[in-house]
Scaffold this motif. Structure first.
Motif, short mmCIF file in Angstrom:
data_model
loop_
_atom_site.label_atom_id
_atom_site.label_comp_id
_atom_site.label_asym_id
_atom_site.label_seq_id
_atom_site.Cartn_x
_atom_site.Cartn_y
_atom_site.Cartn_z
N PRO A 161 6.15 42.39 -25.68
CA PRO A 161 5.73 43.79 -25.74
C PRO A 161 4.32 43.96 -26.32
O PRO A 161 3.95 43.25 -27.25
N CYS A 162 3.56 44.88 -25.73
CA CYS A 162 2.24 45.22 -26.25
C CYS A 162 2.43 45.80 -27.65
O CYS A 162 3.30 46.67 -27.84
N PRO A 163 1.68 45.33 -28.67
CA PRO A 163 1.87 45.84 -30.03
C PRO A 163 1.53 47.32 -30.15
O PRO A 163 1.99 47.97 -31.10
N ALA A 164 0.79 47.87 -29.21
CA ALA A 164 0.42 49.29 -29.29
C ALA A 164 1.37 50.16 -28.47
O ALA A 164 2.07 51.02 -29.00
N CYS A 165 1.42 49.95 -27.13
CA CYS A 165 2.20 50.85 -26.28
C CYS A 165 3.64 50.39 -26.07
O CYS A 165 4.46 51.12 -25.52
N HIS A 166 3.94 49.14 -26.51
CA HIS A 166 5.29 48.57 -26.43
C HIS A 166 5.77 48.27 -25.01
O HIS A 166 6.91 47.86 -24.83
N THR B 31 -5.07 41.00 -23.82
CA THR B 31 -5.37 42.41 -23.62
C THR B 31 -4.17 43.05 -22.94
O THR B 31 -3.45 42.39 -22.20
N CYS B 32 -3.92 44.31 -23.23
CA CYS B 32 -2.75 44.98 -22.65
C CYS B 32 -2.95 45.16 -21.15
O CYS B 32 -3.95 45.71 -20.72
N ALA B 33 -1.99 44.61 -20.40
CA ALA B 33 -2.02 44.77 -18.94
C ALA B 33 -0.62 45.18 -18.52
O ALA B 33 -0.01 44.57 -17.66
N GLY C 91 -3.72 49.18 -18.43
CA GLY C 91 -2.93 49.12 -19.66
C GLY C 91 -3.45 50.13 -20.65
O GLY C 91 -4.21 51.04 -20.29
N CYS C 92 -3.06 49.94 -21.93
CA CYS C 92 -3.45 50.92 -22.94
C CYS C 92 -4.82 50.58 -23.54
O CYS C 92 -5.32 51.32 -24.39
N GLY C 93 -5.43 49.44 -23.11
CA GLY C 93 -6.80 49.12 -23.52
C GLY C 93 -6.90 48.26 -24.76
O GLY C 93 -7.97 47.74 -25.07
ZN LIG Z 1 -0.46 48.45 -24.36
#
Ligand SMILES: [Zn+2]
Ligand SMILES: [Zn+2]
Length: 314
Positions: A35-40, A72-74, A89-91
Motif C-alpha cells: 500500500p502507498c503510505p499516503a493514499c493507501h 513513487t506512487c503509481a 498516482g498521488c504523487g
Molecule cells: Zn499514493
C-alpha cells in the motif's frame, strides 16, 4: 482516501507502513507491491537494477545484497491535480532499504541514510527516460562515427598520390608519419569531443548500496571529466590540423627521384631497328624514341612497328 489531492513530494515511511509490502528479486529487477503510505492504494513497482545510459563508472558487486530504493506512487487511481504524464498516482515518493536474501525474497525496512536516499532518487529519475536518451545519443554518435570515417579520406590525399610516389624513401616515410599523426589525433579529437558532448554509452548493474554510491559519485564527477575531455579534444584537433597542412605541403617541398626512362628496341616494317629511351609522345598512334646511337628523337607511326620490347641497353 481516494479523493486525496495529488502532490509531488517526498514522504517519510515507517516500519509499520512497510509491513504489508512484499517483494521478489526477478532477474535484474526488484518486483515490489504494497500500500502507498499516503493514499493507501496498492502500488506495484518494478525497480530496474540495470541501467543503460551515457556515463557513470564503477564496478557492480554480486550476490544477495541491501539496496536503497526510491519508490513513487503509481496506484493508477484518480487523484485531483494529477499531471498528464505517468505514473498515475498521488504523487508521493518515499525511500526504502530493500534486503534480498539468497532465495530472492525481498524484505523492506525504512531507509535511514539521507545520502543513499538521494542517490536512489537520482537512480529512479535517471531510469525513466533511459531509452529516449540512448536513442538521441546514438543519433549523435552515428554522425561522430561518420566524421571519423571521413578522416580516412586523408589517406587518399587524392591528386598528390603521384607526387608522393615520386618522393625519395625518406620523403615517403615523412609523409606517411604525418598522415598517421593526422588520423590518430583526428580520431582521438572526434571521440573525446563526442564523449564530452554526449557521454559514453554504458550498461550498469546497481544491486547494492555500495554500487549505488559509486554510481552516484561518478555522476558528480562528470563535469570535471567532461571539461578534461573537451580540452584534450581541442588540443588534438589543433595538432591534427597542423599535421594535415604539413602532409599537404611537404610532398611539394621534398625532392623527387626521377625514375630512369625505359630503354626499348623497336623493329620496323622496313626491317630497320631503332634503339633508345622511350619518350612520352603527345601524338596518338605514334611512338617517339631518343636514339642511343645518334641522340636524335625519331618518331614513327605505330602501324610501321613490328615489335617493341624493353632491353637492358642498346
Ligand atoms: Zn499514493
Ligand atoms: Zn492512490
Amino acid at each position: 482516501m481516494s479523493g486525496m489531492i495529488h502532490s509531488a513530494q517526498w514522504i517519510p515511511v515507517s516500519a509499520t507502513q512497510l509491513a504489508a509490502w512484499h517483494g521478489r528479486r526477478v532477474g535484474s529487477t526488484l518486483r515490489l507491491d504494497g500500500p502507498c503510505p499516503a493514499c493507501h492504494h496498492t502500488v506495484e513497482a518494478v525497480i530496474q537494477l540495470t541501467g543503460s545510459a551515457f556515463e557513470g563508472g564503477g564496478v557492480p558487486t554480486a550476490g544477495p545484497s541491501a539496496r536503497t530504493v526510491a519508490l513513487t506512487c503509481a496506484c493508477g487511481r484518480e487523484h485531483p491535480g494529477q499531471p498528464g504524464e505517468p505514473p498515475r498516482g498521488c504523487g508521493r515518493t518515499w525511500t526504502v532499504a530493500s534486503v534480498t536474501d539468497a532465495a530472492g525474497d525481498v524484505v523492506l525496512r525504512p531507509a535511514d541514510d539521507p545520502y543513499l536516499a538521494e542517490a536512489a532518487e537520482a537512480w529512479r529519475t535517471a531510469r525513466t527516460d533511459d531509452l529516449t536518451r540512448l536513442r538521441a545519443g546514438a543519433e549523435k554518435w552515428t554522425a561522430g562515427i561518420a566524421s571519423l570515417l571521413g578522416l580516412l579520406g586523408v589517406l587518399g590525399v587524392g591528386s598528390e598520390a603521384d607526387r608522393i610516389a615520386g618522393l625519395t624513401d625518406e620523403g615517403q616515410t615523412a609523409v606517411v608519419l604525418l598522415i598517421t599523426v593526422v588520423v590518430v589525433l583526428g580520431g582521438f579529437a572526434v571521440v573525446q569531443g563526442y564523449r564530452a558532448a554526449y557521454g559514453w554509452p554504458q550498461t550498469r548493474v546497481v544491486t547494492s548500496d555500495q554500487d549505488l554510491i559509486s554510481w552516484y559519485s561518478s555522476q558528480g564527477a562528470l563535469p570535471s571529466a567532461t571539461a578534461a575531455r573537451l580540452r584534450s579534444a581541442v588540443i588534438a584537433a589543433g595538432t591534427a590540423l597542423i599535421a594535415v597542412t604539413a602532409a599537404t605541403v611537404v610532398p611539394w617541398l621534398l625532392p623527387s627521384v626521377n625514375p630512369p626512362s625505359p630503354v626499348v628496341k623497336v623493329e620496323l616494317t622496313d626491317r630497320s631497328v631503332m634503339c633508345g629511351t622511350l619518350l612520352s609522345s603527345s601524338a596518338v598512334g605514334r611512338v617517339s624514341v631518343r636514339r642511343a646511337d645518334s641522340g636524335d628523337v625519331q618518331t614513327v607511326s605505330l602501324n610501321t612497328v613490328v615489335r617493341l620490347f624493353p632491353v637492358e641497353k642498346c
